[in-house]
Design a protein around this motif. Structure first.
Motif, short mmCIF file in Angstrom:
data_model
loop_
_atom_site.label_atom_id
_atom_site.label_comp_id
_atom_site.label_asym_id
_atom_site.label_seq_id
_atom_site.Cartn_x
_atom_site.Cartn_y
_atom_site.Cartn_z
N ASN A 177 0.82 -1.21 0.00
CA ASN A 177 0.00 0.00 0.00
C ASN A 177 0.86 1.26 0.00
OD1 ASN A 177 -2.22 1.62 -0.03
ND2 ASN A 177 -2.79 1.29 2.11
N ASP A 178 1.89 1.25 -0.84
CA ASP A 178 2.79 2.40 -1.00
C ASP A 178 2.51 3.04 -2.35
OD1 ASP A 178 4.90 4.15 -1.46
OD2 ASP A 178 6.38 2.86 -0.51
N VAL A 179 2.14 4.31 -2.35
CA VAL A 179 1.71 4.99 -3.57
C VAL A 179 2.85 5.17 -4.56
CG1 VAL A 179 0.64 7.11 -4.48
CG2 VAL A 179 -0.18 6.10 -2.36
N SER A 180 4.10 5.09 -4.10
CA SER A 180 5.22 5.23 -5.04
C SER A 180 5.17 4.16 -6.12
CB SER A 180 6.55 5.17 -4.29
OG SER A 180 6.72 3.92 -3.65
N TYR A 181 4.63 2.99 -5.80
CA TYR A 181 4.48 1.95 -6.82
C TYR A 181 3.47 2.39 -7.88
CZ TYR A 181 6.92 -0.95 -3.41
OH TYR A 181 7.84 -1.44 -2.52
N LEU A 182 2.43 3.10 -7.45
CA LEU A 182 1.44 3.61 -8.40
C LEU A 182 2.02 4.71 -9.27
CD1 LEU A 182 -1.90 3.85 -6.36
CD2 LEU A 182 -1.34 2.24 -8.19
N ASP A 183 2.86 5.55 -8.69
CA ASP A 183 3.47 6.63 -9.48
C ASP A 183 4.28 6.05 -10.64
OD1 ASP A 183 2.47 8.78 -7.97
OD2 ASP A 183 4.10 8.65 -6.52
N PHE A 184 5.06 5.01 -10.36
CA PHE A 184 5.84 4.36 -11.42
C PHE A 184 4.92 3.61 -12.39
CE2 PHE A 184 7.98 0.60 -13.13
CZ PHE A 184 9.06 1.19 -13.77
N TYR A 185 3.92 2.95 -11.84
CA TYR A 185 2.97 2.20 -12.66
C TYR A 185 2.29 3.13 -13.67
CZ TYR A 185 -1.00 -0.94 -13.68
OH TYR A 185 -1.95 -1.73 -14.32
N GLU A 186 1.80 4.27 -13.19
CA GLU A 186 1.13 5.23 -14.06
C GLU A 186 2.06 5.76 -15.13
OE1 GLU A 186 -1.66 9.00 -13.09
OE2 GLU A 186 0.43 9.23 -12.49
N ARG A 187 3.29 6.14 -14.72
CA ARG A 187 4.26 6.69 -15.67
C ARG A 187 4.53 5.68 -16.80
NH1 ARG A 187 9.03 10.14 -15.75
NH2 ARG A 187 8.16 11.24 -13.99
N THR A 188 4.75 4.43 -16.44
CA THR A 188 5.07 3.40 -17.43
C THR A 188 3.86 3.05 -18.28
OG1 THR A 188 6.67 2.53 -15.82
CG2 THR A 188 6.14 1.13 -17.70
N LEU A 189 2.68 3.04 -17.67
CA LEU A 189 1.46 2.70 -18.39
C LEU A 189 1.19 3.70 -19.51
CD1 LEU A 189 -0.82 0.49 -18.00
CD2 LEU A 189 -2.17 2.35 -17.01
N TYR A 190 1.25 4.98 -19.19
CA TYR A 190 0.96 6.02 -20.18
C TYR A 190 2.04 6.12 -21.25
CZ TYR A 190 -3.12 8.37 -18.12
OH TYR A 190 -4.39 8.68 -17.69
N ASN A 191 3.29 6.07 -20.83
CA ASN A 191 4.37 6.48 -21.71
C ASN A 191 5.06 5.34 -22.45
OD1 ASN A 191 4.36 9.42 -21.01
ND2 ASN A 191 4.73 8.58 -18.98
N HIS A 192 5.09 4.15 -21.86
CA HIS A 192 5.70 3.02 -22.57
C HIS A 192 4.63 2.08 -23.11
CE1 HIS A 192 9.16 -0.14 -22.82
NE2 HIS A 192 8.74 0.28 -24.00
N ILE A 193 3.79 1.55 -22.23
CA ILE A 193 2.81 0.56 -22.67
C ILE A 193 1.85 1.16 -23.70
CG2 ILE A 193 0.95 -0.98 -21.97
CD1 ILE A 193 3.79 -1.83 -21.07
#
Length: 760
Positions: A346-362
């Motif tokens: 439940n650490d939001v830093s994982y979501l920050d990276f998840y969102e960045r990678t989802l939008y920009n790479h995936i």
């Protein structure tokens, strides 16, 4: 209800262990309603339906000795990795069906599972697979006859990686689509594998695991969740690669030079095993790995690796120069790891990276109109990407690409026992059946800096709506039915709104974003413009996009067009304080930078582009340009006389050049890959137009002629009498040139770094 049993069972176990703080929603409960992710999902659906299930099943039918209904696909599906796309396809069918409810997907999934069950029945021992000569291969392993390297096990191309895709596909067919037959085939396959490796010692299993094996440990942890049979959990732990795990447990960074996507799935397995066994040190190892890769080895769009390997954290120069930038499979697996760690911790830093990678790479890795998936995303200025085609391209990143765009709903929302979490700002609807709650999210983010949430429910009830406060948001404003709420949370946290909700309540979330320069993690003078979580890039040219849509060649996923000199890249020169202020807004997420127009990278397609910009003072600019010009001239001059080359010890170049060998090992020293042998290694080079006249072999150690014999097309070559690290040999002009390096006098060969075929 059947479709969510696995999901519920999994996270009930985690909750009982006291380690999980929240749970995901099933894909069936979240529907995309618009925006770029919905468009990507729709395009992926067309690609999935363009593939022929009978062609994907052919390798399994061949292995089982059953009649074919169609010839197998070519490309990687016919050169040793036969069947791996079939496993990915099961996962894609299951998840896309869960996300959309499209009946044709369920029809195809059920048909493929039935055919695989028939193959399993024909084999008679629980085995089903598409690996060429699979029965012979597995029998050798069962008897302890093991000769493994990074990608070849008994001269078979990553067989455990291959069969892992089937394990995962069967699991997903049951988890997401409720196919009971898939569960039975999966258990039968698992039992066969447990029996297969039973005679092997732990040392022999670790020897097997030297070869890329996907997340095979994770799938046996999943089998334990499905059955509660401890033999599967024990197997999962036996199949966990200690060579990676042990340094991670000690918080030691030993990743540089390792094949990146070989490692990430192992760590997903460590994390899952930790949640099931209470091995907190394994979970800490997974966290350390995630932090290392996401914070020190990833570029702005979330991807990592150069030529598929982890580059040094202190030097991203190779990544800037190479046309083989971050591999999409890596981000596919880093998102899976980020999701697992977020749900666990439940650490939001994982979501920050998840969102960045989802939008920009995936999101950027699929052509938004024609479809097709990207393997490498170069950050080299003025370069481009290649897209797959359904009939020609069967790469690993096609398999993971099929899955990537089926599951965008997996982490938009999550929940604990009573709270509902809004993690991502994507237009969608959520139906929380157990609570009788429906939530609609209306947003045009990232083109609009707000989202609106509408609550609908059967009766008023009390719960906390937890809204993510992103790291990139400069401030956050929340209104409930038009009334501003007091916010005490900070970025990378959640804003909790606890109240008695009634149907029709509206929550408006507004945030402020700005543009910033984000340097490469190595501290060099290269940086990317990032607006909020969105990476910006500029189209620079549409010239010479050779192979933009891939053919069926072995390396069709790699660009073939001209490499433009780094000195031609647009540079930011002058006072660093003015770099961002030079951007002139044109429209939403459009900025003018002199003659360039910056826009979201995921919108950039069918063109060369620049994402990273060198930054200089005026004096440093002149000096750097002169140095780069000389380096580029030397590199391009060598490439101009090179007909073919193989970088020894690198996975794809070796596979592409028909590597064979015995008693060999590979490694990475002084930022260069190598392979050596106590027996022999051999490669085939293509002499296009018979222009190549010389073979140049480069080693990291002295090549002593008395200890090394070199054969060119089976004839022993005369080697120079002098010692040195480079040997140059004449070759007869033939279309295919086979180079074989043989150890002599009972000694290992030197570390061979590269073999080039040259015109002069």
């Amino acid at each position: 209800m059947k479709t969510t049993l696995f999901h519920i069972a999994c996270f009930t176990l985690l909750s009982l262990s006291g380690m999980a703080q929240m749970q995901p929603f099933a894909l069936q409960e979240v529907k995309l309603t618009g925006g770029p992710f919905k468009q990507a999902q729709d395009v992926d659906l067309k690609y999935i339906l363009a593939l022929n299930p009978d062609k994907l099943l052919a390798p399994y039918l061949i292995d089982a000795g059953l009649p074919l209904k169609a010839q197998r696909y070519g490309n990687w599906e016919s050169v040793g990795l036969d069947g791996h796309i079939g496993g990915h396809y099961l996962s894609a069918l299951a998840m896309m069906y869960a996300s959309t409810g499209e009946p044709e997907l369920k029809k195809r999934l059920d048909y493929m599972i039935d055919q695989l069950a028939q193959c399993q029945a024909k084999n008679g021992n629980g085995y089903v697979g598409g690996i060429p000569q699979g029965k012979v291969f597995w029998e050798r392993i069962h008897k302890g006859d093991i000769d493994g390297s990074s990608f070849g096990l008994n001269n078979t191309w990553v067989p455990l990686y291959n069969i892992h895709k089937l394990f995962a596909g069967l699991r997903d067919a049951f988890e997401y689509a409720g196919n009971q037959q898939a569960k039975q085939v999966l258990i039968g396959l698992g039992d066969w594998f447990v029996a297969l490796i039973k005679p092997l010692s732990d040392e022999q299993i670790q020897q097997v695991l030297r070869t890329e094996h996907g997340g095979i440990n994770e799938t046996f942890a999943d089998l334990y969740i499905l059955t509660n049979d401890k033999k599967y959990l024990e197997t999962a732990q036996r199949l966990s690669h200690r060579a990676l795990l042990m340094p991670l447990l000690e918080k030691q960074d030993k990743l540089t030079g390792l094949h990146a996507n070989t490692q990430i799935p192992k760590v997903i397995g460590y994390e899952k095993i930790a949640t099931l066994t209470g091995k907190t040190d394994w979970s800490e190892a997974a966290t350390y790995f995630w932090q290392n890769v996401s914070q020190t080895r990833s570029v702005a769009f979330g991807g990592n690796s150069v030529r598929e390997h982890f580059n040094p954290t202190t030097d991203f120069g190779q990544l800037l120069r190479s046309n083989q930038g971050p591999e999409t499979c890596n981000s596919f697996n880093m998102l899976r790891l980020s999701k697992a760690l977020f749900l666990d911790k439940n650490d939001v830093s994982y979501l920050d990276f998840y969102e960045r990678t989802l939008y920009n790479h995936i999101l950027s890795s699929q052509h938004p109109e024609k479809g097709g998936f990207v393997y490498f995303t170069p950050i080299r200025p003025n370069h481009y990407r290649v897209y797959s085609q359904p009939e020609t391209s069967m790469w690993c990143c096609v398999g993971s690409g099929l899955e990537n765009h089926t599951k965008y709903g997996e982490l938009i929302y999550s929940h604990s026992a009573n709270d509902l979490f809004v993690n991502l700002f994507i237009p969608s609807t959520l139906t929380w059946k157990e609570k009788g709650i429906r939530l609609s999210q209306r947003t045009e983010f990232p083109y609009q800096n707000q989202t609106e949430l509408v609550v609908e429910q059967t009766k008023p009830q009390v719960f906390a709506l937890q809204i993510r406060y992103p790291k990139w948001a400069e401030n956050l404003e929340v209104l409930v039915n038009g009334k501003a709420q007091r916010i005490e949370a900070k970025p990378s946290g959640f804003v909790a709104i606890a109240r008695k909700w009634k149907s029709g309540d509206r929550v408006t979330v507004r945030f402020k974003t700005s543009t910033r320069l984000e340097p490469l993690p190595d501290g060099s003078n290269w940086a990317a413009f990032v607006h909020g979580p969105i990476v910006l890039a500029a189209k620079t040219s549409t010239a010479d996009l050779t192979g933009l849509f891939a053919d069926d060649s072995r390396m069709g996923h790699e660009t073939k067009g001209k490499l433009y000199p780094l000195t031609s890249a647009y540079a930011l020169v002058g006072d660093p304080a003015t770099y961002v202020s030079r951007l002139k807004p044109v429209s939403t997420l459009r900025f003018q930078l002199d003659t360039l127009t910056l826009q979201p990278f995921y919108e950039v397609h069918d063109a060369r582009y620049q994402m990273y910009f060198p930054t200089f003072t005026q004096a440093a600019f002149s000096q750097q340009q002169a140095r780069l010009k000389q380096q580029e001239a030397e590199t391009l001059a060598l490439e101009a006389i090179t007909v073919d080359k193989v970088n020894c010890g690198e996975q794809q170049p070796e596979v592409d050049h028909a590597y064979q060998g015995e008693k060999s090992e590979s490694g990475y020293d002084d930022e260069r890959f190598w392979r050596r042998t106590r027996s022999y290694i051999a490669y085939q080079l293509q002499n296009k137009g018979q222009e190549g006249k010389f073979i140049e072999i480069t080693a990291l150690d002295n090549l002593e002629p008395q200890n090394v014999a070199i054969y060119i097309n089976d004839a022993q070559a005369d080697t120079p009498a002098t010692q040195g690290k480079i040997i140059r040999l004449n070759v007869d002009p033939k279309e295919v040139i086979r180079v074989k390096i043989v150890a002599q006098n009972g000694k290992s060969t030197p570390r061979i770094h590269q073999i080039r075929l040259l015109t002069r």
